[in-house]
Design an enzyme around this catalytic site. Structure first.
Site, mmCIF file in Angstrom:
data_model
loop_
_atom_site.group_PDB
_atom_site.id
_atom_site.type_symbol
_atom_site.label_atom_id
_atom_site.label_comp_id
_atom_site.label_asym_id
_atom_site.label_seq_id
_atom_site.Cartn_x
_atom_site.Cartn_y
_atom_site.Cartn_z
ATOM 1 N N SER A 250 0.843 -1.200 0.000
ATOM 2 C CA SER A 250 0.000 0.000 0.000
ATOM 3 C C SER A 250 0.875 1.245 0.000
ATOM 4 O O SER A 250 1.596 1.506 0.964
ATOM 5 C CB SER A 250 -0.898 0.014 1.241
ATOM 6 N N HIS B 220 -1.193 -1.517 -4.117
ATOM 7 C CA HIS B 220 -2.463 -1.129 -3.499
ATOM 8 C C HIS B 220 -2.525 0.389 -3.371
ATOM 9 O O HIS B 220 -1.617 1.020 -2.821
ATOM 10 C CB HIS B 220 -2.549 -1.789 -2.124
ATOM 11 N N ASP C 63 -4.808 3.487 -1.995
ATOM 12 C CA ASP C 63 -5.905 3.842 -1.101
ATOM 13 C C ASP C 63 -6.468 5.209 -1.447
ATOM 14 O O ASP C 63 -5.780 6.220 -1.347
ATOM 15 C CB ASP C 63 -5.401 3.851 0.349
ATOM 16 N N MET D 39 -9.241 7.957 -0.450
ATOM 17 C CA MET D 39 -10.100 8.342 0.681
ATOM 18 C C MET D 39 -10.703 9.722 0.434
ATOM 19 O O MET D 39 -10.025 10.598 -0.105
ATOM 20 C CB MET D 39 -9.280 8.369 1.969
ATOM 21 N N HIS E 298 -8.348 0.753 -3.935
ATOM 22 C CA HIS E 298 -9.282 0.588 -2.812
ATOM 23 C C HIS E 298 -9.998 1.912 -2.577
ATOM 24 O O HIS E 298 -9.413 2.857 -2.059
ATOM 25 C CB HIS E 298 -8.450 0.162 -1.578
ATOM 26 N N MET F 194 -12.233 4.145 -0.658
ATOM 27 C CA MET F 194 -12.904 4.387 0.624
ATOM 28 C C MET F 194 -13.632 5.711 0.483
ATOM 29 O O MET F 194 -13.280 6.722 1.092
ATOM 30 C CB MET F 194 -11.866 4.416 1.756
ATOM 31 N N MET G 256 -11.371 -5.955 5.777
ATOM 32 C CA MET G 256 -10.556 -4.963 6.485
ATOM 33 C C MET G 256 -10.163 -5.534 7.850
ATOM 34 O O MET G 256 -11.021 -5.991 8.604
ATOM 35 C CB MET G 256 -11.337 -3.656 6.691
ATOM 36 N N GLY H 251 -2.905 4.261 7.643
ATOM 37 C CA GLY H 251 -1.917 3.191 7.659
ATOM 38 C C GLY H 251 -1.309 3.100 9.056
ATOM 39 O O GLY H 251 -1.541 3.956 9.912
ATOM 40 N N ASP I 197 -6.473 -6.361 4.609
ATOM 41 C CA ASP I 197 -5.876 -5.024 4.562
ATOM 42 C C ASP I 197 -5.892 -4.389 5.948
ATOM 43 O O ASP I 197 -6.964 -4.186 6.526
ATOM 44 C CB ASP I 197 -6.679 -4.167 3.562
ATOM 45 N N GLY J 10 1.262 -1.930 4.070
ATOM 46 C CA GLY J 10 1.765 -0.567 3.886
ATOM 47 C C GLY J 10 3.047 -0.369 4.647
ATOM 48 O O GLY J 10 4.153 -0.449 4.092
ATOM 49 N N SER J 11 2.927 -0.137 5.965
ATOM 50 C CA SER J 11 4.126 0.146 6.752
ATOM 51 C C SER J 11 5.117 -1.011 6.763
ATOM 52 O O SER J 11 6.323 -0.769 6.780
ATOM 53 C CB SER J 11 3.759 0.576 8.169
#
Ligand code: DX5
Ligand code: ZN
Length: 228
Positions: free
Chosen positions: A9, A34, A36, A38, A67, A69, A138, A145, A176, A198-199
């Site tokens: 991500s 990925h 994200d 938002m 993704h 959101m 989720m 993240g 995720d 992600g991280s």
């Protein structure tokens, strides 16, 4: 033997270096990237839109796993397809006409993903599985993240797995949120095949080694028993 897929991500990446980050990710064993999206409405955070996606599209051939959101994503499907999405995932909780939304994604020629938040009853998506190519469970509350994996969501992964096992068509399960070398095994054992991280990828010193480690841990977890 099931083959896990890692979907890094980019939310946890350095946005000032995005092109470089995508190019580096392209050289790893991750099959997806990925992204994200938002809207500050469905989730309390704002990220990127179609123009950013189309500008990074030329840096890689990896699958763009987008993704959304956002509230009523049906309004923006065409924009994200044009920008270069290969999979578009929408939230069960964000669509007033979920069937039309999923059908629109498929009609645009990309895979339709359907996501549920940690506290949503997963069985509610059963009527929509025929319009769905991937389920995204989720494993944190969407929005940010770097959060910790919510262990209760293991049950949601298992429920999704049971629901899809009865179908003739295979629908892979993606997870995720909070996926790390310590949590990926549990998610894999519960039935996940695609892992957003992600991280765990972008905060690592060597992102390629981080992807390899996640792949190894997911792969070795398949076939072993769940401890939760
Ligand atoms: C959260 C996003 C995730 C997030 C994952 O709303 O959907 O994709 O970037 O980040 P980590 O792996 O750090 O939990
Ligand atoms: Zn995500």
């Amino acid at each position: 033997m099931k083959k896990p897929v890692i979907s890094p991500s980019i939310l946890s990446a350095d946005f000032s270096q995005l092109g470089k980050v995508i190019r580096t990710t392209s050289e790893t064993a991750a099959e997806y990237i990925h992204i994200d999206v938002m809207d500050g409405c469905f989730v309390p955070n704002l990220t990127i839109g179609p123009c950013v996606i189309s500008s990074i599209r030329r840096y890689t051939n990896k699958v763009f796993d987008v993704h959304l959101m956002i509230e009523e994503p049906i309004r923006y499907i065409d924009d994200y397809v044009k920008a270069g999405a290969d999979i578009i995932t929408v939230h069960y909780e964000a669509c007033s006409d979920l069937k039309a939304t999923l059908k629109k994604i498929r009609a645009a020629g990309v895979r339709a993903g359907l996501s549920v938040k940690p506290r949503t009853d997963v069985s509610a998506i059963r009527p929509y599985l025929r319009y769905t190519d991937m389920i995204l469970i989720m494993t944190v509350e969407p929005g940010f993240g770097g959060q910790s994996f919510i262990y209760d969501t293991i049950e949601n992964i298992k429920t999704a797995k049971r629901m899809t096992a009865r179908l003739k068509r295979r629908i892979p399960i993606e997870v995720d949120g909070g996926i790390t070398p310590d949590t990926i095994g549990e998610a894999a054992r519960a039935g996940a095949e695609i892992f957003v991280a992600g991280s765990a990828v972008y905060k690592a010193k060597n992102i390629s080694a981080a992807v390899d480690d996640l792949l190894f841990r997911a792969g070795s977890a398949y076939g072993t028993k769940s401890v939760h």
